[in-house]
Design an enzyme around this catalytic site. Sequence first.
Site, PDB file in Angstrom:
ATOM      1  N   GLU A  34      88.247  37.989  51.795  1.00  0.00           N
ATOM      2  CA  GLU A  34      89.459  37.293  51.336  1.00  0.00           C
ATOM      3  C   GLU A  34      90.649  38.262  51.351  1.00  0.00           C
ATOM      4  OE1 GLU A  34      88.539  34.242  47.846  1.00  0.00           O
ATOM      5  OE2 GLU A  34      87.281  36.010  47.726  1.00  0.00           O
ATOM      6  N   GLU A 107      87.325  78.325  59.033  1.00  0.00           N
ATOM      7  CA  GLU A 107      87.665  78.050  57.631  1.00  0.00           C
ATOM      8  C   GLU A 107      87.048  76.721  57.258  1.00  0.00           C
ATOM      9  OE1 GLU A 107      91.969  77.858  57.411  1.00  0.00           O
ATOM     10  OE2 GLU A 107      92.068  79.410  58.954  1.00  0.00           O
ATOM     11  N   LYS A 109      86.976  73.041  56.048  1.00  0.00           N
ATOM     12  CA  LYS A 109      87.982  71.984  56.084  1.00  0.00           C
ATOM     13  C   LYS A 109      88.007  71.295  54.716  1.00  0.00           C
ATOM     14  CE  LYS A 109      89.557  68.209  58.998  1.00  0.00           C
ATOM     15  NZ  LYS A 109      89.948  67.297  57.944  1.00  0.00           N
ATOM     16  N   ASP A 111      88.922  68.732  51.880  1.00  0.00           N
ATOM     17  CA  ASP A 111      89.212  67.297  51.870  1.00  0.00           C
ATOM     18  C   ASP A 111      90.214  66.984  50.760  1.00  0.00           C
ATOM     19  OD1 ASP A 111      89.055  64.741  52.730  1.00  0.00           O
ATOM     20  OD2 ASP A 111      87.170  64.266  51.720  1.00  0.00           O
ATOM     21  N   ARG A 130     102.717  65.464  53.810  1.00  0.00           N
ATOM     22  CA  ARG A 130     102.776  65.419  55.250  1.00  0.00           C
ATOM     23  C   ARG A 130     103.492  64.158  55.749  1.00  0.00           C
ATOM     24  NH1 ARG A 130      99.458  65.007  60.255  1.00  0.00           N
ATOM     25  NH2 ARG A 130      98.401  63.182  59.472  1.00  0.00           N
ATOM     26  N   TYR A 218      96.626  77.567  53.954  1.00  0.00           N
ATOM     27  CA  TYR A 218      95.925  78.047  55.148  1.00  0.00           C
ATOM     28  C   TYR A 218      96.841  78.255  56.350  1.00  0.00           C
ATOM     29  CZ  TYR A 218      95.785  72.916  55.452  1.00  0.00           C
ATOM     30  OH  TYR A 218      96.108  71.596  55.424  1.00  0.00           O
ATOM     31  N   LYS A 306      83.433  68.284  62.392  1.00  0.00           N
ATOM     32  CA  LYS A 306      83.131  67.463  61.212  1.00  0.00           C
ATOM     33  C   LYS A 306      81.626  67.375  61.007  1.00  0.00           C
ATOM     34  CE  LYS A 306      85.842  64.794  59.429  1.00  0.00           C
ATOM     35  NZ  LYS A 306      87.073  64.062  59.409  1.00  0.00           N
ATOM     36  N   CYS A 400      72.604  32.958  36.297  1.00  0.00           N
ATOM     37  CA  CYS A 400      73.223  34.246  35.982  1.00  0.00           C
ATOM     38  C   CYS A 400      72.256  35.084  35.137  1.00  0.00           C
ATOM     39  CB  CYS A 400      74.525  34.013  35.227  1.00  0.00           C
ATOM     40  SG  CYS A 400      75.247  35.548  34.605  1.00  0.00           S
ATOM     41  N   CYS A 403      73.805  35.302  31.473  1.00  0.00           N
ATOM     42  CA  CYS A 403      74.022  34.176  30.562  1.00  0.00           C
ATOM     43  C   CYS A 403      73.264  32.921  30.968  1.00  0.00           C
ATOM     44  CB  CYS A 403      75.509  33.864  30.444  1.00  0.00           C
ATOM     45  SG  CYS A 403      76.168  33.080  31.918  1.00  0.00           S
ATOM     46  N   CYS A 418      79.136  33.496  38.802  1.00  0.00           N
ATOM     47  CA  CYS A 418      78.749  32.853  37.557  1.00  0.00           C
ATOM     48  C   CYS A 418      80.010  32.158  37.042  1.00  0.00           C
ATOM     49  CB  CYS A 418      78.282  33.901  36.550  1.00  0.00           C
ATOM     50  SG  CYS A 418      78.274  33.258  34.861  1.00  0.00           S
ATOM     51  N   CYS A 424      80.191  34.295  29.318  1.00  0.00           N
ATOM     52  CA  CYS A 424      79.140  35.120  29.930  1.00  0.00           C
ATOM     53  C   CYS A 424      79.313  36.562  29.445  1.00  0.00           C
ATOM     54  CB  CYS A 424      79.254  35.070  31.449  1.00  0.00           C
ATOM     55  SG  CYS A 424      78.208  36.280  32.262  1.00  0.00           S
TER      56      CYS A 424
HETATM   57  S1  IVH Z   1      95.000  73.781  59.782  1.00  0.00           S
HETATM   58  C1  IVH Z   1      98.364  72.582  62.776  1.00  0.00           C
HETATM   59  N1  IVH Z   1      93.077  74.400  58.104  1.00  0.00           N
HETATM   60  O1  IVH Z   1      92.793  68.714  57.830  1.00  0.00           O
HETATM   61  C2  IVH Z   1      97.041  72.585  62.090  1.00  0.00           C
HETATM   62  N2  IVH Z   1      93.850  72.165  58.165  1.00  0.00           N
HETATM   63  O2  IVH Z   1      92.292  66.604  59.768  1.00  0.00           O
HETATM   64  C3  IVH Z   1      97.175  72.560  60.647  1.00  0.00           C
HETATM   65  N3  IVH Z   1      92.774  70.690  56.536  1.00  0.00           N
HETATM   66  O3  IVH Z   1      96.153  67.902  58.419  1.00  0.00           O
HETATM   67  C4  IVH Z   1      95.934  72.318  59.944  1.00  0.00           C
HETATM   68  N4  IVH Z   1      91.453  72.203  55.655  1.00  0.00           N
HETATM   69  O4  IVH Z   1      95.451  68.568  56.036  1.00  0.00           O
HETATM   70  C5  IVH Z   1      93.866  73.437  58.594  1.00  0.00           C
HETATM   71  N5  IVH Z   1      91.417  75.094  56.651  1.00  0.00           N
HETATM   72  C6  IVH Z   1      92.208  74.141  57.129  1.00  0.00           C
HETATM   73  C7  IVH Z   1      92.164  72.808  56.624  1.00  0.00           C
HETATM   74  C8  IVH Z   1      93.010  71.847  57.175  1.00  0.00           C
HETATM   75  C9  IVH Z   1      91.841  70.951  55.616  1.00  0.00           C
HETATM   76  C10 IVH Z   1      93.382  69.368  56.746  1.00  0.00           C
HETATM   77  C11 IVH Z   1      94.862  69.375  57.023  1.00  0.00           C
HETATM   78  C12 IVH Z   1      94.997  68.691  58.347  1.00  0.00           C
HETATM   79  C13 IVH Z   1      93.760  67.861  58.381  1.00  0.00           C
HETATM   80  C14 IVH Z   1      93.387  67.447  59.789  1.00  0.00           C
END
Ligand code: IVH
Length: 658
Positions: A34, A107, A109, A111, A130, A218, A306, A400, A403, A418, A424
């Site tokens: 929906e 490095e 990544k 989140d 960003r 970073y 990833k 249910c 209830c 229900c 309920c």
């Molecule tokens: S470098 C021009 N380093 O991942 C490149 N990004 O999916 C700049 N992120 O937009 C990014 N850890 O927000 C870089 N060690 C890391 C990161 C990192 C997380 C994020 C960042 C980027 C996004 C891309």
Amino acid sequence: MNNYQIRMNELYELVKHHAELYYDNDSPEISDSEYDSLVRELSQLEHEHPELARKDFLTHKVGGSASELFAKVNHKVPMLSLDNVFTPDELNNFFTRINQTQNFTCEMKIDGLAVSLIYQDGKFIQGATRGNGTTGEDVTQNLLAVESVPKFLKNAPEGRVEVRGEVLMTTERFNALNKLRDERGENPFANPRNAAAGTLRQTDQKIIAERGLDIFLYYLVEAQSFGVKTQSQALSWLSEHGLPVQEAWKLCANLDDVNNFIAQWYDERFKLNYVTDGVVIKLDDLTQWPEIGSTSHAPRWAVAYKYPPEEALTRIKNIIISVGRTGVLTPVALLEPVRLAGTQVQRAGLHNADEISRKDIRIGDVVRVRKAAEIIPEVIEVDKSSRTGNEKVFTMPSYCPACNSEIVRLPDEAAFRCPNRASCPAQLIESLRYFASRNGMNIKGLGKSLAAKLIESGKVKSLSDIYKLTPEDWTSLEKIKDKSAENIMSELESSKQRPFVNLLTALGIKDVGKNAAELIVDHFGNVDAIMNASESELSQIEGVGPVIAKSIHEFFRNESNLALIQDFRAMGFSMGSEIITTGDKLQGKIFVFTGTLDSMTRDEAGVKVKALGGRVSNSVSAKTSYLVAGDKTGSKLVKAEKLGVKILSEQEFLELVN
Ligand code: IVH
């Protein structure tokens, strides 16, 4: 207004309300399909009538109203994203493209949310999100409230320095926040990233400071102008200037090293106190970066590997049914406990009956479960080869479980419901929790567990009953001590003073969130006028429309709802504005307030405006007559200036109304 416009205005309210329930509150009133069809209808109308589209409303990026709240910032150097790779093969391609005999940094990544920080002569002067990469939102004030963002750099470099990194919430803070939200009757955030995003969007910096965000940097923009030639030097440079850098990174001399880093951190990432979802691999020699270049959205000198979402095999011990606030039945799988993404999981959401039959999920099945970004894992598929023949097919109950009312299924809905809204117990627990939540009566301490105790004790059978409990009633509830009974009773007492709009929201009328409640109260003033309004009168309010109008109208035609309202009225709750009109000097004028006023609250100032026939709105638009600016103003002021709206100081405002 033409019909399209009326429908679009209503759709904006509906999508916003249901997105909020889904994303921020995790308590949807309508099924996913929906919701999707509302979004689709709105996108279609926006496409056909672009002139009527709200440019700042992100139909596709729901849950984000930040763009209305913050001023825009243009990034001097675009903030790019990263290309993702998912397999060793794809990673290999990246290396062959770049020439693998060089150094790379690995490095983790993070989140979180990408932000840019600007320092001038060592002093933090601007922070931005960003956004779309070219234009972001000015979140300077909010980042000032983040403890780990240095306000001054060490060894202050002269001139402008821009650094980039990720704002995040540590898992520890995240767990504590969700616990608190539960106690307050708010639904938990789905994951630390959502929690960080929701927190950075706050306009109240106190909340940001309380919840506690963190940051890791970073990226040093235009690193070469600081004599920095490699990414590993850049990371050291950031640290030396007092900017936090994560420890989980390494300089790697070749592809083998990179693969080892990826393998090593596959398990170890769960020991970090922040969430990561992969490894970012960057060519260390940054003097080559400009030459290698970027695509429109990502650099060619870096890539994100990833990790696959965590999966595990386990057995479904049972399937139970949970009943939501509006009576929707959701099946939940109880699992044999299994370790997944660093935590022990015992439950998986099964969405609805159709999904169970589509995947042919049976009680006793061995299933593959996955935990992606969300907290609640999902069942991906059944391992049919493990079937013994003793598995039991699950059927949705006809009655249910809470209830015993007969379950209904509307022809055009996937959901089973229900229908016993009024009594309920499962629905009452959820309604009570919603009633007490922040946008509703804001009763701290009344979360899901207390709501359940109250309903299960049989002492609370309708929402207004909680105001009738004696101190003995409270202390007789299991595990409620004298002190907390006192606290909750004083919370309840002060909640009686909330404005009527909170009560109207707290009632949990379908499709009526805080926004719609505000529009309705602004227009009609009090409960009697709302109750007496016809569906067509209700639907004429901009942003309300026929669907919300019908919900409201139906609600006030139901006997038990009317009795509930009567009960609140008798207990002295505000039933809307009893504003005594003292003139019409401000007839047709729309006021917006920003910042804090010295001599009165914004509500009090609003009463003065309304008494003179004027209206108060929350956001600045071309229709705004006056913006009254107190102390500590934000983006509303910027917007008003841009639109040429007349701006009044508190003094000037007082002269106008007195
Ligand atoms: S470098 C021009 N380093 O991942 C490149 N990004 O999916 C700049 N992120 O937009 C990014 N850890 O927000 C870089 N060690 C890391 C990161 C990192 C997380 C994020 C960042 C980027 C996004 C891309």
